[in-house]
Design a protein around this motif. Structure first.
Motif, PDB file in Angstrom:
ATOM      1  N   HIS A 264       0.828  -1.209   0.000  1.00  0.00           N
ATOM      2  CA  HIS A 264       0.000   0.000   0.000  1.00  0.00           C
ATOM      3  C   HIS A 264       0.860   1.255   0.000  1.00  0.00           C
ATOM      4  N   GLN A 265       2.120   1.116   0.402  1.00  0.00           N
ATOM      5  CA  GLN A 265       2.990   2.288   0.470  1.00  0.00           C
ATOM      6  C   GLN A 265       3.409   2.788  -0.911  1.00  0.00           C
ATOM      7  N   THR A 266       3.288   1.933  -1.922  1.00  0.00           N
ATOM      8  CA  THR A 266       3.616   2.375  -3.274  1.00  0.00           C
ATOM      9  C   THR A 266       2.535   3.281  -3.852  1.00  0.00           C
ATOM     10  N   MET A 267       1.380   3.343  -3.188  1.00  0.00           N
ATOM     11  CA  MET A 267       0.238   4.065  -3.740  1.00  0.00           C
ATOM     12  C   MET A 267       0.441   5.579  -3.788  1.00  0.00           C
ATOM     13  N   VAL A 268       1.243   6.119  -2.880  1.00  0.00           N
ATOM     14  CA  VAL A 268       1.445   7.564  -2.877  1.00  0.00           C
ATOM     15  C   VAL A 268       2.118   8.005  -4.179  1.00  0.00           C
ATOM     16  N   ASN A 269       3.228   7.349  -4.518  1.00  0.00           N
ATOM     17  CA  ASN A 269       3.903   7.670  -5.773  1.00  0.00           C
ATOM     18  C   ASN A 269       3.050   7.286  -6.974  1.00  0.00           C
ATOM     19  N   ALA A 270       2.385   6.140  -6.873  1.00  0.00           N
ATOM     20  CA  ALA A 270       1.550   5.686  -7.987  1.00  0.00           C
ATOM     21  C   ALA A 270       0.427   6.690  -8.265  1.00  0.00           C
ATOM     22  N   ARG A 271      -0.178   7.240  -7.198  1.00  0.00           N
ATOM     23  CA  ARG A 271      -1.246   8.214  -7.376  1.00  0.00           C
ATOM     24  C   ARG A 271      -0.742   9.455  -8.114  1.00  0.00           C
ATOM     25  N   ARG A 272       0.413   9.940  -7.712  1.00  0.00           N
ATOM     26  CA  ARG A 272       0.960  11.135  -8.352  1.00  0.00           C
ATOM     27  C   ARG A 272       1.275  10.893  -9.818  1.00  0.00           C
ATOM     28  N   ILE A 273       1.865   9.737 -10.097  1.00  0.00           N
ATOM     29  CA  ILE A 273       2.195   9.400 -11.488  1.00  0.00           C
ATOM     30  C   ILE A 273       0.926   9.250 -12.312  1.00  0.00           C
ATOM     31  N   SER A 274      -0.033   8.489 -11.783  1.00  0.00           N
ATOM     32  CA  SER A 274      -1.258   8.215 -12.529  1.00  0.00           C
ATOM     33  C   SER A 274      -2.074   9.478 -12.790  1.00  0.00           C
ATOM     34  N   MET A 275      -2.191  10.330 -11.774  1.00  0.00           N
ATOM     35  CA  MET A 275      -2.987  11.541 -11.945  1.00  0.00           C
ATOM     36  C   MET A 275      -2.322  12.521 -12.915  1.00  0.00           C
ATOM     37  N   THR A 276      -0.995  12.596 -12.875  1.00  0.00           N
ATOM     38  CA  THR A 276      -0.285  13.444 -13.845  1.00  0.00           C
ATOM     39  C   THR A 276      -0.515  12.931 -15.257  1.00  0.00           C
ATOM     40  N   TRP A 277      -0.370  11.621 -15.422  1.00  0.00           N
ATOM     41  CA  TRP A 277      -0.617  11.009 -16.734  1.00  0.00           C
ATOM     42  C   TRP A 277      -2.043  11.282 -17.192  1.00  0.00           C
ATOM     43  N   MET A 278      -2.993  11.127 -16.296  1.00  0.00           N
ATOM     44  CA  MET A 278      -4.397  11.273 -16.651  1.00  0.00           C
ATOM     45  C   MET A 278      -4.740  12.705 -17.056  1.00  0.00           C
ATOM     46  N   VAL A 279      -4.270  13.670 -16.274  1.00  0.00           N
ATOM     47  CA  VAL A 279      -4.546  15.080 -16.575  1.00  0.00           C
ATOM     48  C   VAL A 279      -3.957  15.453 -17.946  1.00  0.00           C
ATOM     49  N   LEU A 280      -2.719  15.024 -18.198  1.00  0.00           N
ATOM     50  CA  LEU A 280      -2.083  15.346 -19.475  1.00  0.00           C
ATOM     51  C   LEU A 280      -2.795  14.673 -20.645  1.00  0.00           C
ATOM     52  N   CYS A 281      -3.185  13.421 -20.467  1.00  0.00           N
ATOM     53  CA  CYS A 281      -3.864  12.701 -21.554  1.00  0.00           C
ATOM     54  C   CYS A 281      -5.248  13.276 -21.845  1.00  0.00           C
ATOM     55  N   LEU A 282      -6.029  13.517 -20.794  1.00  0.00           N
ATOM     56  CA  LEU A 282      -7.363  14.082 -21.004  1.00  0.00           C
ATOM     57  C   LEU A 282      -7.270  15.495 -21.580  1.00  0.00           C
ATOM     58  N   GLY A 283      -6.309  16.285 -21.075  1.00  0.00           N
ATOM     59  CA  GLY A 283      -6.104  17.627 -21.626  1.00  0.00           C
ATOM     60  C   GLY A 283      -5.705  17.567 -23.086  1.00  0.00           C
ATOM     61  N   GLY A 284      -4.832  16.604 -23.433  1.00  0.00           N
ATOM     62  CA  GLY A 284      -4.429  16.454 -24.821  1.00  0.00           C
ATOM     63  C   GLY A 284      -5.576  16.019 -25.710  1.00  0.00           C
TER      64      GLY A 284
END
Length: 498
Positions: A264-284
């Motif tokens: 579960h400790q990997t989720m903090v970094n995973a959340r940041r990576i995933s949300m950055t990817w998602m915002v950039l992809c949806l914005g694109g």
């Protein structure tokens, strides 16, 4: 060399690369735990990008840009809702679900988790949730097969029936052999390809039309309403669009990524990576549709393809603005989006049959090797059914896909949230919530009351049912309460590793 030859070569190299990853994952798959959840050893990057890629499908590169191209920036509300929903899914559910599934008999699937979390000796929860997954995901798989076939058909002029098998073959191959490891590793590559395409394409469109200011002037001159975020939308319409974000809490293929994380400790970094990817992809994706309005207004002689089908806006811009080799890479992103989602859905269906129906009801003492091969056989079975359904792309059953997202979101979403946040929840509450959520979505869809997206009443009524039936029921057993308390304590323990 024809214009399509470089694109064809690019597609073939990409597909062969995905199949190769599948065979590498095959060698790393030792047991059924590996095949279904990758042995719960996924790191932050793979967890994050796999969750994103498995979520978006061809809708990200075709449906959303097409909607914005047709309706203007007001179609962007759905992207805002998805971002908010995904963030809270990562924040509230991801880490807790990883812990709870492991503490509840190392559950490998959602039906498995529900059974052990609520000590359901009747196994009704397992059967119903597995059947819900099979119903909606078989239909989802069919829609993915259709999307892949349409891509090959429109790009290379292949007839639909042939394109159907070509589009599905590679995905079936690497999912069959490599299971979750192959799906997750290929998802990571595919997510990288998708973000590359969705950042590069709108940038080149903006350059082609002379900059952002020129694009805005051109769009306003042709149809100023395309710049209005509230065009033809009342409060109910905006809420309905944003409510798509509620669906994240109940999507089995996304939740499986949380369950497979290394900890579960990997989720903090995973959340940041995933949300950055998602915002950039949806914005694109929104940018492709929005600035595509300006481009085709400036060059109407090139607009024939997109005029016939607005969902081709990304395809047409890629072909026009880039040389065939780069266009082939960009168009492979659509195939990546389709393949990443289809592979996840095939695997979830396979696990539902193998882990939740075959093992508990037919072969309780089945060996790990037997379960892995049954799982592989189920991948083929579901794929064949999906292809048969997809042979008629206009088949009415594909219309169910429009509310399958709502069905999962309402049937499983409140159930998952309450299960990791509320220790007083009981088996009867879980069963009531699942049934009320699913039935509400189906009934509300038929009548369309208030013009409200059916996931909203489904989610609300399911939550109420969980609360009411749990409080009317006897308190959870001491063992159930203890497991919950230990899981919550583990979740809140100080982070010792990144």
């Amino acid at each position: 060399m024809t214009a399509s030859t470089p694109m064809l070569i690019t597609f073939l190299v990409y597909i062969l690369g995905m199949v190769l990853i599948g065979f590498i994952a095959y060698r790393a798959t030792k047991n059924f735990d590996d095949y279904i959840l990758g042995g719960r050893r996924m790191g932050s990057w793979v967890t994050a990008l796999s969750a994103g890629a498995s979520d978006m499908s061809g809708w990200l590169l075709m449906g959303l840009p097409g909607a914005v191209y047709l309706g203007g920036i007001s179609e962007g509300w759905i992207a805002i809702g998805l971002i908010i929903g995904a963030y809270f899914n990562w924040r509230l559910v991801a880490g807790r679900l990883r812990i709870h599934t492991e503490r509840n008999n190392n559950a490998l699937t959602l039906p498995d988790y529900f059974t052990y979390r609520f000590e359901d000796k009747s196994r009704v929860l397992r059967i119903l949730s597995a059947l819900v997954i099979l119903l909606f995901f078989t239909i989802y798989c069919a829609s993915g097969v259709v999307a892949g076939a349409r891509l090959f058909e429109s790009t290379f002029g292949i007839d639909y029936d042939t394109a159907l098998w070509i589009g599905a073959a590679a995905t079936i191959t690497y999912t069959f052999f490599g299971g979750f490891l192959a799906v997750s590793w290929t998802d990571t590559v595919q997510a990288t390809l998708m973000i590359f395409a969705l950042i590069l394409t709108p940038v080149f469109v903006i350059i082609a039309v002379g900059g952002v200011d020129s694009a805005m002037v051109e769009i306003a001159a042709n149809n100023a309403s395309h710049l209005d975020m509230f065009k033809n939308l009342d409060v109910i319409a905006i809420v309905s669009l944003m409510a798509w974000g509620l669906g994240y809490f109940g999507q089995p293929h996304i939740l499986a990524r949380f369950m497979a994380a290394g900890s579960h400790q990997t989720m903090v970094n995973a959340r940041r990576i995933s949300m950055t990817w998602m915002v950039l992809c949806l914005g694109g994706a929104v940018g492709v549709g929005f600035f595509g309005l300006s481009y085709f207004a400036s060059f109407p002689e090139q607009a024939a393809g997109v005029s016939a089908n607005p969902e081709r806006v990304f395809i047409e811009l890629s072909k026009i603005l880039f040389n065939p080799w780069i266009a082939g890479i960009l168009l492979s992103a659509i195939l990546a989006a389709v393949m990443s989602t289809l592979s996840c859905q095939l695997l979830v269906c396979s696990s539902a049959i193998t882990e939740d129906l075959y093992k508990p009801f037919l072969r309780k003492n089945a060996s790990q090797t037997e379960l892995v091969w049954v799982g592989r056989a189920m991948v083929l079975l579901i794929a064949v059914v999906a292809i048969l359904v997809a042979r008629d792309p206009d088949n009415r059953v594909l219309g169910l896909v429009s509310y399958a997202w709502a069905g999962f979101g309402a049937a499983f979403g409140p159930l998952v949230i309450f299960s990791v946040l509320w220790p007083r929840m009981t088996r009867n509450g879980a069963l009531a919530g699942m049934l009320v959520g699913a039935v509400t979505v189906i009934v509300w869809k038929q009548f369309g009351w208030l013009g409200l997206y059916e996931i909203i009443p489904g989610f609300v009524f399911a939550s109420i049912a969980i609360l009411v039936f749990s409080l009317l029921d006897k308190a959870p057993s001491r063992a159930m309460s203890q497991r919950f308390a230990e899981a919550e304590q583990e979740y809140r323990a100080p982070v010792t590793a990144a």
